[in-house]
Enzyme design. Structure first.
Site, PDB file in Angstrom:
ATOM      1  N   HIS A 159       0.860  -1.190   0.000  1.00 11.17           N
ATOM      2  CA  HIS A 159       0.000   0.000   0.000  1.00 11.17           C
ATOM      3  C   HIS A 159       0.889   1.231   0.000  1.00 11.17           C
ATOM      4  O   HIS A 159       1.251   1.758   1.045  1.00 11.17           O
ATOM      5  CB  HIS A 159      -0.942  -0.006   1.211  1.00 11.17           C
ATOM      6  CG  HIS A 159      -1.977   1.076   1.140  1.00 11.17           C
ATOM      7  ND1 HIS A 159      -3.340   0.836   1.223  1.00 11.17           N
ATOM      8  CD2 HIS A 159      -1.858   2.408   0.977  1.00 11.17           C
ATOM      9  CE1 HIS A 159      -3.985   1.984   1.132  1.00 11.17           C
ATOM     10  NE2 HIS A 159      -3.115   2.946   0.981  1.00 11.17           N
TER      11      HIS A 159
ATOM     12  N   HIS B  65       1.496   4.824  -2.625  1.00  8.91           N
ATOM     13  CA  HIS B  65       0.969   5.550  -3.792  1.00  8.91           C
ATOM     14  C   HIS B  65       2.093   6.117  -4.653  1.00  8.91           C
ATOM     15  O   HIS B  65       3.099   6.620  -4.130  1.00  8.91           O
ATOM     16  CB  HIS B  65       0.037   6.688  -3.336  1.00  8.91           C
ATOM     17  CG  HIS B  65      -1.230   6.204  -2.699  1.00  8.91           C
ATOM     18  ND1 HIS B  65      -2.395   6.015  -3.390  1.00  8.91           N
ATOM     19  CD2 HIS B  65      -1.485   5.829  -1.413  1.00  8.91           C
ATOM     20  CE1 HIS B  65      -3.323   5.569  -2.561  1.00  8.91           C
ATOM     21  NE2 HIS B  65      -2.799   5.426  -1.365  1.00  8.91           N
TER      22      HIS B  65
ATOM     23  N   ARG C 113       3.137  16.207 -15.547  1.00 13.35           N
ATOM     24  CA  ARG C 113       2.440  16.703 -16.737  1.00 13.35           C
ATOM     25  C   ARG C 113       2.826  16.000 -18.033  1.00 13.35           C
ATOM     26  O   ARG C 113       2.113  16.109 -19.021  1.00 13.35           O
ATOM     27  CB  ARG C 113       2.690  18.215 -16.875  1.00 13.35           C
ATOM     28  CG  ARG C 113       2.174  18.971 -15.651  1.00 13.35           C
ATOM     29  CD  ARG C 113       2.254  20.466 -15.796  1.00 13.35           C
ATOM     30  NE  ARG C 113       1.854  21.129 -14.550  1.00 13.35           N
ATOM     31  CZ  ARG C 113       1.877  22.460 -14.395  1.00 13.35           C
ATOM     32  NH1 ARG C 113       2.280  23.232 -15.387  1.00 13.35           N
ATOM     33  NH2 ARG C 113       1.521  22.995 -13.248  1.00 13.35           N
TER      34      ARG C 113
ATOM     35  N   GLY D 259      -9.120   8.109  -2.145  1.00 13.71           N
ATOM     36  CA  GLY D 259      -9.756   9.409  -1.945  1.00 13.71           C
ATOM     37  C   GLY D 259     -10.611   9.422  -0.698  1.00 13.71           C
ATOM     38  O   GLY D 259     -10.599   8.488   0.092  1.00 13.71           O
TER      39      GLY D 259
ATOM     40  N   GLU E  29     -10.714   4.088   6.611  1.00 15.44           N
ATOM     41  CA  GLU E  29      -9.596   5.012   6.927  1.00 15.44           C
ATOM     42  C   GLU E  29     -10.165   6.241   7.647  1.00 15.44           C
ATOM     43  O   GLU E  29      -9.683   6.653   8.688  1.00 15.44           O
ATOM     44  CB  GLU E  29      -8.884   5.427   5.639  1.00 15.44           C
ATOM     45  CG  GLU E  29      -7.781   6.444   5.847  1.00 15.44           C
ATOM     46  CD  GLU E  29      -7.135   6.889   4.541  1.00 15.44           C
ATOM     47  OE1 GLU E  29      -7.739   6.727   3.462  1.00 15.44           O
ATOM     48  OE2 GLU E  29      -6.001   7.418   4.611  1.00 15.44           O
TER      49      GLU E  29
ATOM     50  N   ASP F 299       2.146   4.250   2.581  1.00 12.18           N
ATOM     51  CA  ASP F 299       1.058   5.034   1.956  1.00 12.18           C
ATOM     52  C   ASP F 299       1.611   6.143   1.051  1.00 12.18           C
ATOM     53  O   ASP F 299       1.703   5.984  -0.156  1.00 12.18           O
ATOM     54  CB  ASP F 299       0.153   5.602   3.054  1.00 12.18           C
ATOM     55  CG  ASP F 299      -1.266   5.829   2.576  1.00 12.18           C
ATOM     56  OD1 ASP F 299      -2.039   6.418   3.325  1.00 12.18           O
ATOM     57  OD2 ASP F 299      -1.595   5.451   1.435  1.00 12.18           O
TER      58      ASP F 299
HETATM   59  N1  V47 Z   1      -4.113   7.750   2.408  1.00 13.06           N
HETATM   60  C1  V47 Z   1      -4.877   7.900   1.303  1.00 13.06           C
HETATM   61  N2  V47 Z   1      -6.203   7.691   1.396  1.00 13.06           N
HETATM   62  C2  V47 Z   1      -6.985   7.813   0.297  1.00 13.06           C
HETATM   63  N3  V47 Z   1      -6.532   8.182  -0.924  1.00 13.06           N
HETATM   64  C3  V47 Z   1      -5.226   8.415  -1.040  1.00 13.06           C
HETATM   65  C4  V47 Z   1      -4.345   8.292   0.054  1.00 13.06           C
HETATM   66  N4  V47 Z   1      -3.091   8.587  -0.367  1.00 13.06           N
HETATM   67  C5  V47 Z   1      -3.180   8.883  -1.651  1.00 13.06           C
HETATM   68  N5  V47 Z   1      -4.446   8.764  -2.081  1.00 13.06           N
HETATM   69  C6  V47 Z   1      -4.843   8.997  -3.444  1.00 13.06           C
HETATM   70  O1  V47 Z   1      -5.590  10.197  -3.468  1.00 13.06           O
HETATM   71  C7  V47 Z   1      -6.451  10.065  -4.585  1.00 13.06           C
HETATM   72  C8  V47 Z   1      -7.606  10.951  -4.256  1.00 13.06           C
HETATM   73  C9  V47 Z   1      -7.843  11.919  -5.348  1.00 13.06           C
HETATM   74  C10 V47 Z   1      -9.288  12.405  -5.302  1.00 13.06           C
HETATM   75  O2  V47 Z   1     -10.056  11.989  -4.460  1.00 13.06           O
HETATM   76  C11 V47 Z   1      -9.730  13.351  -6.302  1.00 13.06           C
HETATM   77  C12 V47 Z   1     -10.852  14.133  -6.047  1.00 13.06           C
HETATM   78  C13 V47 Z   1     -11.266  15.043  -6.997  1.00 13.06           C
HETATM   79  C14 V47 Z   1     -10.563  15.189  -8.197  1.00 13.06           C
HETATM   80  C15 V47 Z   1      -9.451  14.394  -8.421  1.00 13.06           C
HETATM   81  C16 V47 Z   1      -8.663  14.503  -9.674  1.00 13.06           C
HETATM   82  O3  V47 Z   1      -7.793  13.675  -9.906  1.00 13.06           O
HETATM   83  O4  V47 Z   1      -8.899  15.472 -10.438  1.00 13.06           O
HETATM   84  C17 V47 Z   1      -9.024  13.463  -7.480  1.00 13.06           C
HETATM   85  C18 V47 Z   1      -6.816   8.607  -4.649  1.00 13.06           C
HETATM   86  O5  V47 Z   1      -7.003   8.184  -5.955  1.00 13.06           O
HETATM   87  C19 V47 Z   1      -5.690   7.896  -3.987  1.00 13.06           C
HETATM   88  O6  V47 Z   1      -4.952   7.117  -4.902  1.00 13.06           O
HETATM   89 ZN    ZN Z   2      -3.605   4.955   0.534  1.00 13.61          ZN
END
Ligand code: V47
Ligand code: ZN
Length: 355
Positions: free
Chosen positions: A29, A31, A84, A185, A215, A293
């Site tokens: 786990h 990212h 990017r 997310g 979480e 994480d």
């Molecule tokens: N501990 C964590 N717990 C949960 N998630 C975690 C954690 N660490 C990293 N993430 C990542 O954060 C992303 C969240 C991105 C997200 O919600 C979002 C919302 C609106 C727009 C967009 C976009 O891309 O435009 C994205 C997840 O996909 C996940 O892979």
């Molecule tokens: Zn995570």
């Protein structure tokens, strides 16, 4: 780095840090973007001065200090904005692999959120080629085997779910290293059952289900991930400790938890490490794996998470080796590959403990 991080290990346990540093590990786990080192983030921020992300590594430490989970996601997305081009993706992936290899990580399942990058304009084929190039280079040059988990950014809704499962199952795009499908997310306001059709399609395409759950919300979210999303492992599962029936179910069915102790503190999901439910998980017989994480964002790394686990669970070297075994057992590696890493863990531990 670990010296700057408080694990609370006393001097008597200082040599446990040395044991951990050399212990062969697997990480399940962690990212992709969340693992971008301060050096990489500052290099990318310097390329894009329009970004809010500081290019000075020192300033980055403050920037990576969060008031709550929503603030964490906001900062996380500002780093996503730095990635990017396919070249940015390749550089990031290769450097993340280098950092994993430095911690003796033999195998990692790296969570990637392709939707967040393709919606920002990165060409999808270029994205897939970049991660695959880096994966093959990392295996050849560092000996670290990477596999991918593609996850849905939950808050981005069903459009992102459709896009993610398309990228994960279209044979013209699906990368060779892809093994699992997740959901990340915010959990609050993002009920799990709505994603069932997408997980069904991913599982039908041979991908393994590993959603985040429990979480930032209660045990019902973990039950939903098990019931509706076919979860084989649970990302975090922190609130499972509130439901003895759920703990018993996880233990009896050998459903692993991907525990990320420092992450839970940094996102305020748990107040203090002393209050972390990891001990309850172990006492209930749940298969616990240790993970980082988003390590640079949380001021940690995998070795430090093992040191935190050693302190909270009062582990010695054999206990730490068992945590490393757990991660290999819970991984989606094939049998012979698992046996090889477990053999390496045992040889290392036996040699370390030899008089
Ligand atoms: N501990 C964590 N717990 C949960 N998630 C975690 C954690 N660490 C990293 N993430 C990542 O954060 C992303 C969240 C991105 C997200 O919600 C979002 C919302 C609106 C727009 C967009 C976009 O891309 O435009 C994205 C997840 O996909 C996940 O892979
Ligand atoms: Zn995570």
């Amino acid at each position: 780095m670990p010296d700057q991080i408080t694990t609370g290990l006393t001097d008597a346990h200082r040599d446990l840090h040395a044991f951990i540093a050399g212990l062969p590990k697997a990480e399940l786990h962690v990212h992709h973007v969340g693992s971008a080192s301060p050096r990489i983030v500052s290099e990318l921020a310097a390329r894009h001065p329009d970004s809010r992300v500081p290019s000075d590594p020192e300033a980055l430490v403050d920037y990576f200090t969060f008031t709550d989970f929503a603030h964490f996601i906001e900062v996380y997305l500002s780093v996503v904005d730095l990635i990017r081009t396919p070249e940015d993706v390749r550089l990031l992936t290769y450097e993340v692999a280098r950092d994993l290899a430095r911690q003796q990580v033999r195998y990692a399942e790296l969570t990637i959120t392709p939707f967040s990058s393709t919606r920002r304009g990165i060409d999808e084929r270029g994205f897939m080629e970049a991660i695959e190039d880096a994966r093959k280079a990392a295996e050849a040059e560092f000996g670290t085997v990477l596999r991918w988990c593609f996850d849905i950014p939950g808050e981005a809704g069903l459009e992102s779910a459709e896009e993610t499962v398309r990228l994960a199952t279209d044979d013209r795009l699906r990368p060779e290293g892809l093994v699992s499908f997740g959901l990340g997310g915010p959990e609050i306001g993002v009920p799990r059952p709505q994603f069932k059709p997408y997980f069904d399609r991913a599982i039908a395409a041979g991908l393994r289900s590993v959603p985040h759950a429990g979480e930032t919300t209660g045990p019902e979210t973990v039950w939903d991930a098990l019931t509706h999303l076919g979860a084989e492992r649970i990302g975090h599962g922190t609130s499972s400790a509130q439901d003895p029936k759920l703990l018993a179910h996880l233990a009896e069915n050998r459903i692993p938890l991907e525990v990320c102790p420092t992450s839970n503190i940094a996102t305020r999901a748990v107040r203090t490490l002393e209050e972390h439910p990891i001990k309850e998980f172990v006492e209930a017989g749940v298969l616990v794996t240790i993970n980082s994480d988003d390590p640079p964002m949380f001021g940690t790394d995998l070795n430090n998470e093992y040191a935190v686990a050693a302190r909270l669970l009062r582990l010695d070297e054999r206990g730490l080796a068992q945590l490393a075994h757990n991660a290999v057992d819970a991984s989606f590696l094939d049998g012979p590959a698992k046996a090889r890493i477990k053999e390496e863990i045992d040889t290392y531990t036996t040699t370390w403990l030899a008089p």
